[in-house]
Scaffold this motif. Structure first.
Motif, PDB file in Angstrom:
ATOM      1  N   GLU A 499       0.848  -1.207   0.000  1.00 59.27           N
ATOM      2  CA  GLU A 499       0.000   0.000   0.000  1.00 59.27           C
ATOM      3  C   GLU A 499       0.879   1.251   0.000  1.00 59.27           C
ATOM      4  OE1 GLU A 499      -0.198  -2.508   2.026  1.00 59.27           O
ATOM      5  OE2 GLU A 499      -2.194  -3.363   1.803  1.00 59.27           O
ATOM      6  N   LEU A 500       1.907   1.211   0.834  1.00 61.66           N
ATOM      7  CA  LEU A 500       2.799   2.370   0.943  1.00 61.66           C
ATOM      8  C   LEU A 500       3.436   2.690  -0.415  1.00 61.66           C
ATOM      9  CD1 LEU A 500       4.385   4.465   2.642  1.00 61.66           C
ATOM     10  CD2 LEU A 500       6.024   2.656   3.175  1.00 61.66           C
ATOM     11  N   ILE A 501       3.971   1.655  -1.076  1.00 62.17           N
ATOM     12  CA  ILE A 501       4.642   1.875  -2.374  1.00 62.17           C
ATOM     13  C   ILE A 501       3.651   2.428  -3.389  1.00 62.17           C
ATOM     14  CG2 ILE A 501       5.798   0.713  -4.302  1.00 62.17           C
ATOM     15  CD1 ILE A 501       6.901  -1.278  -2.146  1.00 62.17           C
ATOM     16  N   GLN A 502       2.457   1.820  -3.417  1.00 58.97           N
ATOM     17  CA  GLN A 502       1.452   2.282  -4.375  1.00 58.97           C
ATOM     18  C   GLN A 502       1.087   3.748  -4.137  1.00 58.97           C
ATOM     19  OE1 GLN A 502      -0.716  -1.193  -4.011  1.00 58.97           O
ATOM     20  NE2 GLN A 502      -0.522  -1.679  -6.182  1.00 58.97           N
ATOM     21  N   GLU A 503       0.927   4.112  -2.889  1.00 56.80           N
ATOM     22  CA  GLU A 503       0.549   5.507  -2.590  1.00 56.80           C
ATOM     23  C   GLU A 503       1.701   6.466  -2.876  1.00 56.80           C
ATOM     24  OE1 GLU A 503      -1.591   6.358   0.980  1.00 56.80           O
ATOM     25  OE2 GLU A 503      -2.696   4.454   0.872  1.00 56.80           O
ATOM     26  N   LEU A 504       2.912   6.050  -2.567  1.00 51.90           N
ATOM     27  CA  LEU A 504       4.066   6.913  -2.876  1.00 51.90           C
ATOM     28  C   LEU A 504       4.159   7.139  -4.381  1.00 51.90           C
ATOM     29  CD1 LEU A 504       6.828   5.442  -0.500  1.00 51.90           C
ATOM     30  CD2 LEU A 504       5.679   7.654  -0.252  1.00 51.90           C
ATOM     31  N   ALA A 505       3.987   6.044  -5.150  1.00 56.52           N
ATOM     32  CA  ALA A 505       4.065   6.155  -6.614  1.00 56.52           C
ATOM     33  C   ALA A 505       2.948   7.061  -7.125  1.00 56.52           C
ATOM     34  CB  ALA A 505       3.972   4.776  -7.250  1.00 56.52           C
ATOM     35  N   GLY A 506       1.807   7.036  -6.444  1.00 52.61           N
ATOM     36  CA  GLY A 506       0.667   7.865  -6.851  1.00 52.61           C
ATOM     37  C   GLY A 506       0.931   9.353  -6.673  1.00 52.61           C
ATOM     38  N   VAL A 507       1.728   9.714  -5.689  1.00 52.92           N
ATOM     39  CA  VAL A 507       1.931  11.152  -5.453  1.00 52.92           C
ATOM     40  C   VAL A 507       3.263  11.670  -5.993  1.00 52.92           C
ATOM     41  CG1 VAL A 507       0.439  11.181  -3.413  1.00 52.92           C
ATOM     42  CG2 VAL A 507       2.923  10.849  -3.123  1.00 52.92           C
ATOM     43  N   ASN A 508       4.194  10.760  -6.272  1.00 52.00           N
ATOM     44  CA  ASN A 508       5.502  11.240  -6.752  1.00 52.00           C
ATOM     45  C   ASN A 508       6.090  10.254  -7.760  1.00 52.00           C
ATOM     46  OD1 ASN A 508       8.135  12.185  -7.095  1.00 52.00           O
ATOM     47  ND2 ASN A 508       8.151  13.085  -5.042  1.00 52.00           N
ATOM     48  N   PRO A 509       6.135  10.661  -9.030  1.00 56.90           N
ATOM     49  CA  PRO A 509       6.642   9.720 -10.048  1.00 56.90           C
ATOM     50  C   PRO A 509       8.136   9.436  -9.905  1.00 56.90           C
ATOM     51  CG  PRO A 509       6.215  11.867 -11.027  1.00 56.90           C
ATOM     52  CD  PRO A 509       5.723  11.950  -9.606  1.00 56.90           C
ATOM     53  N   ASN A 510       8.856  10.314  -9.225  1.00 53.19           N
ATOM     54  CA  ASN A 510      10.303  10.103  -9.060  1.00 53.19           C
ATOM     55  C   ASN A 510      10.558   9.177  -7.874  1.00 53.19           C
ATOM     56  OD1 ASN A 510      10.811  11.773 -11.182  1.00 53.19           O
ATOM     57  ND2 ASN A 510      11.524  13.496  -9.967  1.00 53.19           N
ATOM     58  N   LEU A 511      10.235   7.921  -8.063  1.00 56.55           N
ATOM     59  CA  LEU A 511      10.318   6.975  -6.939  1.00 56.55           C
ATOM     60  C   LEU A 511      11.350   5.885  -7.221  1.00 56.55           C
ATOM     61  CD1 LEU A 511       9.257   5.740  -4.265  1.00 56.55           C
ATOM     62  CD2 LEU A 511       7.473   4.614  -5.614  1.00 56.55           C
ATOM     63  N   VAL A 512      12.336   5.807  -6.343  1.00 55.96           N
ATOM     64  CA  VAL A 512      13.333   4.724  -6.402  1.00 55.96           C
ATOM     65  C   VAL A 512      13.012   3.771  -5.268  1.00 55.96           C
ATOM     66  CG1 VAL A 512      15.780   4.138  -6.142  1.00 55.96           C
ATOM     67  CG2 VAL A 512      15.116   6.283  -7.280  1.00 55.96           C
ATOM     68  N   LEU A 513      12.906   2.494  -5.580  1.00 51.68           N
ATOM     69  CA  LEU A 513      12.625   1.509  -4.538  1.00 51.68           C
ATOM     70  C   LEU A 513      13.840   0.606  -4.357  1.00 51.68           C
ATOM     71  CD1 LEU A 513      10.706   0.033  -2.594  1.00 51.68           C
ATOM     72  CD2 LEU A 513       9.948  -1.329  -4.539  1.00 51.68           C
ATOM     73  N   VAL A 514      14.354   0.568  -3.134  1.00 48.53           N
ATOM     74  CA  VAL A 514      15.460  -0.335  -2.810  1.00 48.53           C
ATOM     75  C   VAL A 514      14.893  -1.448  -1.954  1.00 48.53           C
ATOM     76  CG1 VAL A 514      17.672  -0.568  -1.635  1.00 48.53           C
ATOM     77  CG2 VAL A 514      17.123   1.563  -2.842  1.00 48.53           C
ATOM     78  N   LEU A 515      15.055  -2.679  -2.399  1.00 48.58           N
ATOM     79  CA  LEU A 515      14.567  -3.819  -1.615  1.00 48.58           C
ATOM     80  C   LEU A 515      15.746  -4.499  -0.941  1.00 48.58           C
ATOM     81  CD1 LEU A 515      12.022  -5.309  -4.170  1.00 48.58           C
ATOM     82  CD2 LEU A 515      11.485  -4.106  -2.044  1.00 48.58           C
ATOM     83  N   LEU A 516      15.692  -4.582   0.372  1.00 46.02           N
ATOM     84  CA  LEU A 516      16.710  -5.343   1.099  1.00 46.02           C
ATOM     85  C   LEU A 516      16.074  -6.680   1.474  1.00 46.02           C
ATOM     86  CD1 LEU A 516      18.254  -2.584   3.435  1.00 46.02           C
ATOM     87  CD2 LEU A 516      18.799  -3.147   1.066  1.00 46.02           C
ATOM     88  N   SER A 517      16.637  -7.756   0.976  1.00 43.99           N
ATOM     89  CA  SER A 517      16.097  -9.075   1.284  1.00 43.99           C
ATOM     90  C   SER A 517      17.052 -10.121   0.730  1.00 43.99           C
ATOM     91  CB  SER A 517      14.724  -9.282   0.626  1.00 43.99           C
ATOM     92  OG  SER A 517      14.885  -9.495  -0.769  1.00 43.99           O
ATOM     93  N   GLY A 518      16.829 -11.360   1.139  1.00 45.89           N
ATOM     94  CA  GLY A 518      17.584 -12.460   0.547  1.00 45.89           C
ATOM     95  C   GLY A 518      16.685 -13.297  -0.324  1.00 45.89           C
ATOM     96  N   ASN A 519      15.510 -12.789  -0.600  1.00 46.32           N
ATOM     97  CA  ASN A 519      14.490 -13.563  -1.295  1.00 46.32           C
ATOM     98  C   ASN A 519      13.743 -12.698  -2.291  1.00 46.32           C
ATOM     99  OD1 ASN A 519      13.996 -16.380  -0.846  1.00 46.32           O
ATOM    100  ND2 ASN A 519      13.666 -15.916   1.307  1.00 46.32           N
TER     101      ASN A 519
END
Ligand code: BGC
Length: 737
Positions: A499-519
């Motif tokens: 939900e957070l990512i979707q809403e962030l993308a909705g208000v700001n197109p300049n969105l970089v997403l960094v995923l920290l995970s081993g999966n």
């Protein structure tokens, strides 16, 4: 004169007597096997048995009467773990055991660079040596079969060849410090759910083609001095005392001369442990993680009960002589190795190695323009934006904590937020956006919905005013995330991040997403987010590595060591119902057989969201037409495939050139293609290099169940050259006559 002569003579006699007194086993100028034989000949039966089991949580006994030292072990595999109490799992609270955290092994695999693996092994080996450890419990090379496995972050991905190539330099460099690798978890520990007993059934082909090759490389090429048995069962027998896996394959076929160590609490039976190839029993009578008992070490399966069986003639004496010889060999190679260096901890060189490995392992999954036109969003130069909002729990979270036995006590740790602030300065503001709770065993913190909602609302409000949003999310080391002892409960991102990512993308197109995970994770918002970076767990210098890549200081060159399926059912392990994953709680059948990871996606034509071998760069690489040295390959010959690769962009970069082989026709099902070679090359702008791979008939073989051996069938094959398993840039056909 006469007096002087007599003195000299007496002195010489004394010297001869002294050297005559130095027993062969103490003299490291003597051949290893002579020392083992000599020590063994001096030991009582009781002393031999005492070698075969723990004397504390992380040590096993030596032979005090003969001056043969104890063996001290430590986790592994991403740094040297803090000291643990003698007899329980509590930390001992020493103040001198903080270390460097290195990137997780998934990140190392993602470098596709054996030089990084050598740097890793050298640095972690120096730290283990300084901490006076004899055995480092790692690396882990279990195959990534499903993204639900809580422990994938400690392993090297889904491809047996990649995992095999990448584990060997780690082991060799580590062992140069007189510290043994203990390669884990042998074998088929491919999930954490029911890991203590689940009984795995699979075909011989899947075993030999997919699940064993990395272990074989670790032993045969890496020369590993010890190996850890897995918790699970294999075809009806526990892996820690499994005749087939240990006696026949490991010690028989691969001629392993080192020690089999149980996983902690992995032994279950004295007779089987005695005759089926186990050497050292550790951690019995706890659940391996959290619960304790006052169980005495002499009551271990390989302690008094074993001694009794030996004395009663119920198990052959040859079993104890073999075990004691192997343990002595391990002690001579490590604890009693007088030539080993002294080691060092948390040095500039180790931090530099951690940063470099992180820089090479980070994978740029996607990099599009923010508004569908113009330049891709990344990299972001330091002076490009005035107001950068960093969002996410993982931007500030201590990801060295939790995860199980790989947890680390770090001397220094640079968070993503700190790393980004060091580059972008006071342009950076921060909003947490979501919160994930504490790392605990057995349960997850429950975060009240109103907290999740208000953190999200605050971040979205701030994102409206920002020029650029960098969200650092993903999984973490909590139980049921990337953590041993449990599998993930959901393929999607946790803690309301979707939900957070979707809403962030909705208000700001300049969105970089960094995923920290081993999966891998499900990405329902993938089309809305222009730039996505897979940042693994990067250890002490994580914030620096991420900032290096996001700012363009470093051009990303990591490639995925496993596929990201669109949905969980697109993964082979999940396509056959419960018995295939997670099993019925007792038994499990690997029904996808040899079609693991990209072998499944390719062969079944089920596209992955991000395929194995994928990873973008800030430059563009163009590939020439690959050529083969001949049209045919003879059964005893070789064939080379050459391809020219050019950096057609404006910045220097590194590319991983991948060679896959496919068999056009075969009497058995074969994957569409399989990775057989790769090379990582560095290219300046405009520079071109030609890469040559040498194929041998071994690269064309499959495991033939009828003859229990590797076999090829004459006919047509293709060698595919690609920048990933799906981005194939050219192919050559040839025939095996
Ligand atoms: C883990 C091993 C680890 C051991 C000692 C076990 O629970 O499975 O990987 O080395 O504990 O901490």
């Amino acid at each position: 004169m006469k007096q002087k002569f007599l003195t000299t003579l007496l002195f010489a006699c004394a010297l001869t007597a002294a050297s005559a007194q130095t027993p062969v086993y103490m003299d490291d100028a003597q051949p290893l096997e002579a020392r083992v034989k000599d020590a063994l000949s001096r030991m009582t039966l009781e002393e031999k048995v005492a070698l075969c089991h723990a004397q504390s949580k992380f040590s096993s006994a030596g032979v005090p009467r003969l001056g043969i030292p104890e063996l001290w072990m430590s986790d592994g595999p991403h740094g040297v773990r803090a000291e643990i109490n003698w007899n329980d799992w509590g930390y001992a609270n020493w103040t001198n055991d903080s270390i460097t955290a290195f990137p997780a092994l998934t990140c190392l695999a993602a470098t596709w660079n054996p030089e990084m693996s050598a740097k890793y092994g050298k640095a972690i080996g120096e730290e283990a040596r300084y901490r006076e450890k004899d055995v480092l419990l790692g690396p882990g090379v279990n195959i990534y079969r499903t993204p639900m496995n809580g422990r994938n972050f400690e392993y090297m991905g889904e491809d047996p060849y990649l995992a095999g190539v990448m584990c060997v330099p780690y082991i060799r460099e580590l062992q140069k410090n007189g510290v043994a690798a203990c390669v884990k978890h042998y074998a088929l520990n491919n999930q954490e759910l029911w890991r203590g007993h689940i009984d795995v059934y699979l075909s011989d082909r899947a075993l030999h083609e997919i699940y064993l090759p990395a272990f074989k490389a670790a032993v045969v090429e890496g020369g590993a001095w010890s190996i850890m048995g897995a918790y699970n069962q294999i075809r009806g027998q526990h892996a820690c005392h499994n005749d087939f896996a240990l006696n026949q394959i490991l010690k028989g076929d691969w001629k392993f001369d080192g020690c089999v160590v149980t996983d902690w609490g992995g032994a279950h039976d004295t007779y089987e442990a005695a005759v089926n190839g186990l050497d050292i029993e550790m951690g019995s009578y706890t659940n391996g993680l959290t619960s304790e008992s006052a169980f005495g070490y002499n009551d271990y399966y390989l302690a008094d009960p074993y001694l009794k069986m030996l004395k009663e003639g119920k198990v052959p004496m040859s079993t104890i002589d073999d075990k004691a010889s192997r343990i002595l060999r391990l002690i001579f190679r490590t604890a009693m190795n007088t030539r080993k260096p002294f080691g060092s901890v948390a040095t500039e060189a180790h931090y530099a190695a951690a940063r470099e490995i992180g820089n090479e392992g980070i994978v740029l999954l996607k990099n599009a323009p923010a508004e569908k036109k113009g330049a891709p969003l990344l990299p972001v130069a330091a002076d490009k934006y005035r107001n950068i909002l960093v969002v996410g729990d993982n931007a500030v979270r201590l990801l060295n904590q939790g995860g199980g036995s790989s947890e680390l006590k770090v001397k220094d740790m640079i968070s993503p937020l700190e790393g980004l602030r060091a580059v972008y300065g006071n342009k950076v503001t921060y909003a947490r956006g979501y919160v994930a709770g504490r790392p605990m065993y057995g349960r997850a913190d429950e975060i009240p919905q109103h907290i999740t909602d208000s953190l999200r609302a605050e971040a979205v409000e701030m994102a409206k005013k920002a020029d650029l949003v960098i969200m650092v999310g993903g999984l973490n080391k909590n139980h049921y995330q990337d953590c041993e002892g449990g599998d993930r409960l959901d393929y999607g991102l946790p803690f309301g991040q979707n939900e957070l990512i979707q809403e962030l993308a909705g208000v700001n197109p300049n969105l970089v997403l960094v995923l920290l995970s081993g999966n891998a994770v499900e990405m329902p918002w993938v089309a809305q987010v222009p730039a996505i970076v897979q940042g693994w767990y990067l250890g002490s210098m994580g914030g620096k590595s991420l900032a290096d890549v996001l700012s363009g200081e470093v051009n990303p060159s990591g490639k995925l060591p496993f596929s990201f399926p669109v949905r969980l059912t697109d993964c082979g392990a999940h396509a056959f119902g419960e018995l295939s994953y997670p099993g019925d709680s007792i038994r499990q059948e690997y029904k996808e057989d040899i079609l693991v990871g990209y072998r499944w996606h390719d062969t079944k034509k089920i596209p992955a969201l991000f395929p194995f071998g994928h990873g973008l760069s800030y430059t563009t690489f163009t590939y020439g037409k690959p050529t083969a040295s001949a049209k045919n390959i003879a059964a005893d010959g070789t064939l080379t495939v050459t391809v020219a690769v050019k950096n057609a962009g404006r910045v220097a970069g590194k590319e991983v050139v991948q060679l896959y082989v496919g068999d056009d026709r075969c009497s058995v099902l074969r994957p569409m293609k399989e990775l057989k070679h790769f090379a990582k090359i560095a290219l300046e702008p405009g520079e071109e290099k030609s890469v040559t791979f040498t194929l041998t008939p071994d690269d064309l073989k499959f495991y033939d169940e009828a003859s229990s051996g590797w076999k090829y069938e004459p006919g047509k094959f293709k060698a595919y050259i690609g920048a990933s398993s799906t981005d194939i840039r050219g192919a050559v056909s040839f025939e095996l006559k």
